[in-house]
Write an enzyme that holds these catalytic residues in place. Structure first.
Site, PDB file in Angstrom:
ATOM      1  N   ARG A   1      -8.769  -7.481  -1.858  1.00  0.00           N
ATOM      2  CA  ARG A   1      -7.630  -8.237  -2.376  1.00  0.00           C
ATOM      3  C   ARG A   1      -7.905  -9.744  -2.332  1.00  0.00           C
ATOM      4  O   ARG A   1      -8.551 -10.239  -1.423  1.00  0.00           O
ATOM      5  CB  ARG A   1      -6.368  -7.940  -1.559  1.00  0.00           C
ATOM      6  CG  ARG A   1      -5.810  -6.539  -1.762  1.00  0.00           C
ATOM      7  CD  ARG A   1      -4.532  -6.344  -0.971  1.00  0.00           C
ATOM      8  NE  ARG A   1      -4.756  -6.447   0.466  1.00  0.00           N
ATOM      9  CZ  ARG A   1      -4.461  -7.506   1.207  1.00  0.00           C
ATOM     10  NH1 ARG A   1      -3.949  -8.597   0.647  1.00  0.00           N
ATOM     11  NH2 ARG A   1      -4.687  -7.506   2.514  1.00  0.00           N
TER      12      ARG A   1
ATOM     13  N   LYS B   1      -0.923  -2.420  -4.795  1.00  0.00           N
ATOM     14  CA  LYS B   1      -0.104  -3.258  -3.931  1.00  0.00           C
ATOM     15  C   LYS B   1       0.987  -4.001  -4.701  1.00  0.00           C
ATOM     16  O   LYS B   1       1.955  -4.472  -4.100  1.00  0.00           O
ATOM     17  CB  LYS B   1      -0.990  -4.246  -3.168  1.00  0.00           C
ATOM     18  CG  LYS B   1      -1.840  -3.583  -2.092  1.00  0.00           C
ATOM     19  CD  LYS B   1      -0.993  -2.776  -1.098  1.00  0.00           C
ATOM     20  CE  LYS B   1      -1.838  -2.170   0.011  1.00  0.00           C
ATOM     21  NZ  LYS B   1      -1.055  -1.268   0.891  1.00  0.00           N
TER      22      LYS B   1
ATOM     23  N   HIS C   1       4.661  -0.161   5.451  1.00  0.00           N
ATOM     24  CA  HIS C   1       3.215  -0.041   5.264  1.00  0.00           C
ATOM     25  C   HIS C   1       2.723   0.916   6.339  1.00  0.00           C
ATOM     26  O   HIS C   1       2.377   0.506   7.439  1.00  0.00           O
ATOM     27  CB  HIS C   1       2.559  -1.414   5.395  1.00  0.00           C
ATOM     28  CG  HIS C   1       1.122  -1.425   5.009  1.00  0.00           C
ATOM     29  ND1 HIS C   1       0.209  -2.312   5.533  1.00  0.00           N
ATOM     30  CD2 HIS C   1       0.417  -0.658   4.129  1.00  0.00           C
ATOM     31  CE1 HIS C   1      -0.977  -2.094   5.006  1.00  0.00           C
ATOM     32  NE2 HIS C   1      -0.881  -1.098   4.153  1.00  0.00           N
TER      33      HIS C   1
ATOM     34  N   SER D   1      -4.851  -2.292   6.932  1.00  0.00           N
ATOM     35  CA  SER D   1      -6.065  -1.634   6.477  1.00  0.00           C
ATOM     36  C   SER D   1      -7.133  -1.692   7.561  1.00  0.00           C
ATOM     37  O   SER D   1      -7.353  -2.729   8.194  1.00  0.00           O
ATOM     38  CB  SER D   1      -6.580  -2.334   5.220  1.00  0.00           C
ATOM     39  OG  SER D   1      -7.794  -1.781   4.804  1.00  0.00           O
TER      40      SER D   1
ATOM     41  N   LYS E   1      -4.823   4.326   9.622  1.00  0.00           N
ATOM     42  CA  LYS E   1      -3.677   5.026   9.036  1.00  0.00           C
ATOM     43  C   LYS E   1      -4.105   6.274   8.283  1.00  0.00           C
ATOM     44  O   LYS E   1      -3.545   7.354   8.470  1.00  0.00           O
ATOM     45  CB  LYS E   1      -2.903   4.114   8.084  1.00  0.00           C
ATOM     46  CG  LYS E   1      -2.169   2.973   8.718  1.00  0.00           C
ATOM     47  CD  LYS E   1      -1.177   2.334   7.780  1.00  0.00           C
ATOM     48  CE  LYS E   1      -1.650   2.136   6.373  1.00  0.00           C
ATOM     49  NZ  LYS E   1      -2.820   1.243   6.268  1.00  0.00           N
ATOM     50  N   THR E   2      -5.085   6.107   7.412  1.00  0.00           N
ATOM     51  CA  THR E   2      -5.528   7.226   6.585  1.00  0.00           C
ATOM     52  C   THR E   2      -6.246   8.276   7.423  1.00  0.00           C
ATOM     53  O   THR E   2      -5.958   9.481   7.334  1.00  0.00           O
ATOM     54  CB  THR E   2      -6.443   6.724   5.458  1.00  0.00           C
ATOM     55  OG1 THR E   2      -5.714   5.820   4.626  1.00  0.00           O
ATOM     56  CG2 THR E   2      -6.942   7.887   4.613  1.00  0.00           C
TER      57      THR E   2
ATOM     58  N   ASP F   1      -0.170   5.671   3.179  1.00  0.00           N
ATOM     59  CA  ASP F   1      -0.136   4.204   3.149  1.00  0.00           C
ATOM     60  C   ASP F   1       1.238   3.558   3.001  1.00  0.00           C
ATOM     61  O   ASP F   1       1.491   2.541   3.631  1.00  0.00           O
ATOM     62  CB  ASP F   1      -1.040   3.698   2.026  1.00  0.00           C
ATOM     63  CG  ASP F   1      -1.419   2.240   2.197  1.00  0.00           C
ATOM     64  OD1 ASP F   1      -1.605   1.793   3.345  1.00  0.00           O
ATOM     65  OD2 ASP F   1      -1.535   1.541   1.181  1.00  0.00           O
TER      66      ASP F   1
ATOM     67  N   ARG G   1     -14.127   2.153  -1.266  1.00  0.00           N
ATOM     68  CA  ARG G   1     -12.854   2.870  -1.347  1.00  0.00           C
ATOM     69  C   ARG G   1     -12.959   4.136  -2.185  1.00  0.00           C
ATOM     70  O   ARG G   1     -13.787   4.239  -3.090  1.00  0.00           O
ATOM     71  CB  ARG G   1     -11.784   1.971  -1.985  1.00  0.00           C
ATOM     72  CG  ARG G   1     -11.404   0.759  -1.144  1.00  0.00           C
ATOM     73  CD  ARG G   1     -10.351   1.128  -0.128  1.00  0.00           C
ATOM     74  NE  ARG G   1      -9.978   0.005   0.723  1.00  0.00           N
ATOM     75  CZ  ARG G   1      -8.906   0.002   1.500  1.00  0.00           C
ATOM     76  NH1 ARG G   1      -8.106   1.047   1.528  1.00  0.00           N
ATOM     77  NH2 ARG G   1      -8.639  -1.039   2.261  1.00  0.00           N
TER      78      ARG G   1
END
Length: 536
Positions: A61, A201, A220, A238, A242-243, A257, A323
């Site tokens: 980003r 996003k 988030h 990130s 989380k994933t 997410d 990713r």
């Protein structure tokens, strides 16, 4: 104008100003987008039929290139300390210039929903210059059923044209890259970057603005649910896990997410996952690993041997931020609806590069509010342009770059929901132990999973705990299947005095960061802060 799709004779791109489009591809399916992407040389196929693409100079980003249009409607409500402004005139010039630039081009369009709950979903139309971006967002959002397509009216529009270069003097940008957010018009224009995460996003940003107005908490976070232990929310930036941690073979994955929490329960904003792939382990993360071998997945900046078709998940020569974008259904035990009930547990994930925080701690409601507003973690290499190695940071609500409103708006919503439903709250450190980054080692994922299981099934609540000297939260003394020594981070350091010195520095950082929130919170939240005197 040549429109490709089903039953779209009544609508066309002129709805949003486009004109003289050479060819319009509307709601194309995966198979057709694959063919077009390959014909246009946008990507290559792996030997397993996965589309592998490169995003060029932007492999994460562009946080410094995101702007919100300031208007009379939002001048007093937007968190301007965190969000940069452009004028309405800047945005109008950008829109006019992008529309003109697109004349004679091929454009891809997807009509999708942001949000699984019909009561709160956001109907979204996404115009993209690249075919693979169209498949990316189709993977990530929620597809519109055929019966709904003819009556689909977009409430929110995203225009993504990477080859257009913004002009700072005309468009108010910082560079040729610009993510321009117009909340009044419910439109976001993305230029100068091929990184697909900007599209995803953008939907999150808009929902973060709209849902609090309906007393719905945007988050988030990832969410999973156990057969007997109820839903769990995993907050985190990130790279904090989380994933990985939500993809538990013994629990149903609701989403990895972004979610909303209303009095009816939790709902996923998305219909897919955007997982980090660097050094992905088949043994530790088998569910996610299998998506790298499934047709329909898009792999971003993963190194591909074009002769053999083999991918190399260890290779970070393009970026640390490799990713994979795939439908949620690719995870075997994922939710079919994206909707679940009120959570039983909240997990605040942090990647502590100082090696100070314990692997798990029990938080009070006030401590949860304090740490949610603080949002401490380490920015992981590659997630943002210019970040080459982990560094300590505070990102309020574990997602400050996507929060248009002041964090206290989201904090008060969370506090109200925790109190109303008596949710158990935990902090989990997936960062370093035995020393800071460069000296210690990353927390063993097996230990983290064991600790999480004990928290989520309730057994950890029965263990003896001790109050942490510096942070005041409760830390278990013993957990089955976990090395007792690792539970007390000070014991993992060779130099105990050095641990105390680093702990003091971290407590100071928390204290300095929270100064701006003190005028907005009650005294019990301030009292939940780490103890500076104990750290001295």
């Amino acid at each position: 104008m040549n429109e490709i799709g089903k039953n779209f004779s009544a609508i066309n791109a002129s709805d949003h100003g486009f004109r003289n489009i050479r060819r319009l591809y509307w709601n194309m399916n995966q198979k057709d987008i694959y063919k077009i992407s390959l014909d246009k040389n946008e990507g290559k196929l792996s030997k397993d039929g996965v589309l592998v693409v490169k995003t060029g100079v932007h492999t994460g980003r562009s946080a410094n290139d995101k702007y919100i249009v300031k208007s009379n409607n939002n001048e007093k409500t937007i968190w301007w300390d965190n969000n940069k402004a452009i004028t309405e005139e800047n945005f109008d010039f950008l829109y006019e210039d992008v529309i003109e630039y697109c004349e004679g081009k091929e454009i891809f369009v997807q009509d999708l929903f942001g949000g699984a709950d019909p009561s709160h979903r956001l109907s979204t139309r996404i115009y993209t210059e690249y075919a693979w971006h169209s498949l990316f967002i189709q993977n990530l959002l929620i597809e519109v059923e055929d019966i709904e397509k003819e009556d689909f009216i977009p409430e929110f529009v995203i225009i993504d044209i990477p080859s257009f270069k913004a002009k700072p003097d005309r468009h108010g940008s910082n560079s040729e890259t610009l993510i321009a957010v117009n909340l009044d018009k419910k439109m976001i224009i993305i230029t100068g970057t091929s990184y697909a995460g900007e599209i995803k996003k953008s939907v999150f940003t808009m929902l973060n603005y709209l849902l609090p107005q309906k007393n719905v908490m945007p988050m988030h976070c990832s969410v999973n649910v156990g057969e007997d232990s109820g839903p769990a929310i995993f907050f985190g930036l990130s790279g904090t896990g989380k994933t990985t941690l939500s993809a538990d073979p013994n629990r149903i994955l609701v989403g990895d997410d972004e979610h909303g929490w209303s009095d009816d329960g939790i709902f996923n904003f998305e219909g897919g996952c955007y997982a980090k792939m660097i050094r992905l382990s088949q043994e530790a993360e088998p569910e996610i690993y299998q998506t790298t071998k499934r047709e329909g997945t898009i792999l971003e900046n993963v190194v591909l041997n074009e002769e053999t078709g083999e991918i190399d998940l260890e290779d970070d020569s393009l970026t640390e931020n490799t990713r994979g974008a795939y439908p949620l259904a690719f995870i075997p035990n994922s939710s079919e609806t994206g909707i679940t009930t009120i959570p039983s547990n909240i997990i605040l994930l942090t990647c502590d590069s100082f090696g100070i925080l314990p692997p798990i701690a029990k938080l009070s409601a006030s401590q949860t509010m304090y740490h949610f507003l603080s949002g401490y973690t380490a920015r992981v290499a590659g997630t943002e342009k210019g970040v080459d190695e982990p560094e300590a940071t505070f990102s309020s609500c574990y997602g400050a770059p996507f929060m248009p409103l002041h964090p206290i708006v989201y904090g008060k919503l969370l506090k109200k929901l925790i109190a109303k439903y008596k949710v158990n709250c935990w902090m989990v450190n997936t960062g370093w132990t035995g020393g800071p980054y460069g000296e210690g080692k990353r927390m063993p994922i097996g230990a983290t999973r064991n600790l999480l299981s004990a928290a989520l099934d309730g057994t950890l609540l029965k263990e003896d705990m001790i109050k942490d000297k510096f942070f005041g939260f409760e830390v278990p003394l013993n957990v089955g299947g976990v090395d007792k020594k690792i539970l007390n981070p000070r014991e993992t350091w060779k130099d105990k005095k050095n641990y105390d010195t680093q702990a003091f520095k971290l407590v100071q950082m928390f204290s300095e960061n929270f100064e701006s929130f003190k005028e907005h919170v009650d005294i019990e939240i301030i009292d939940a802060a780490p103890d500076l005197q104990a750290a001295e």
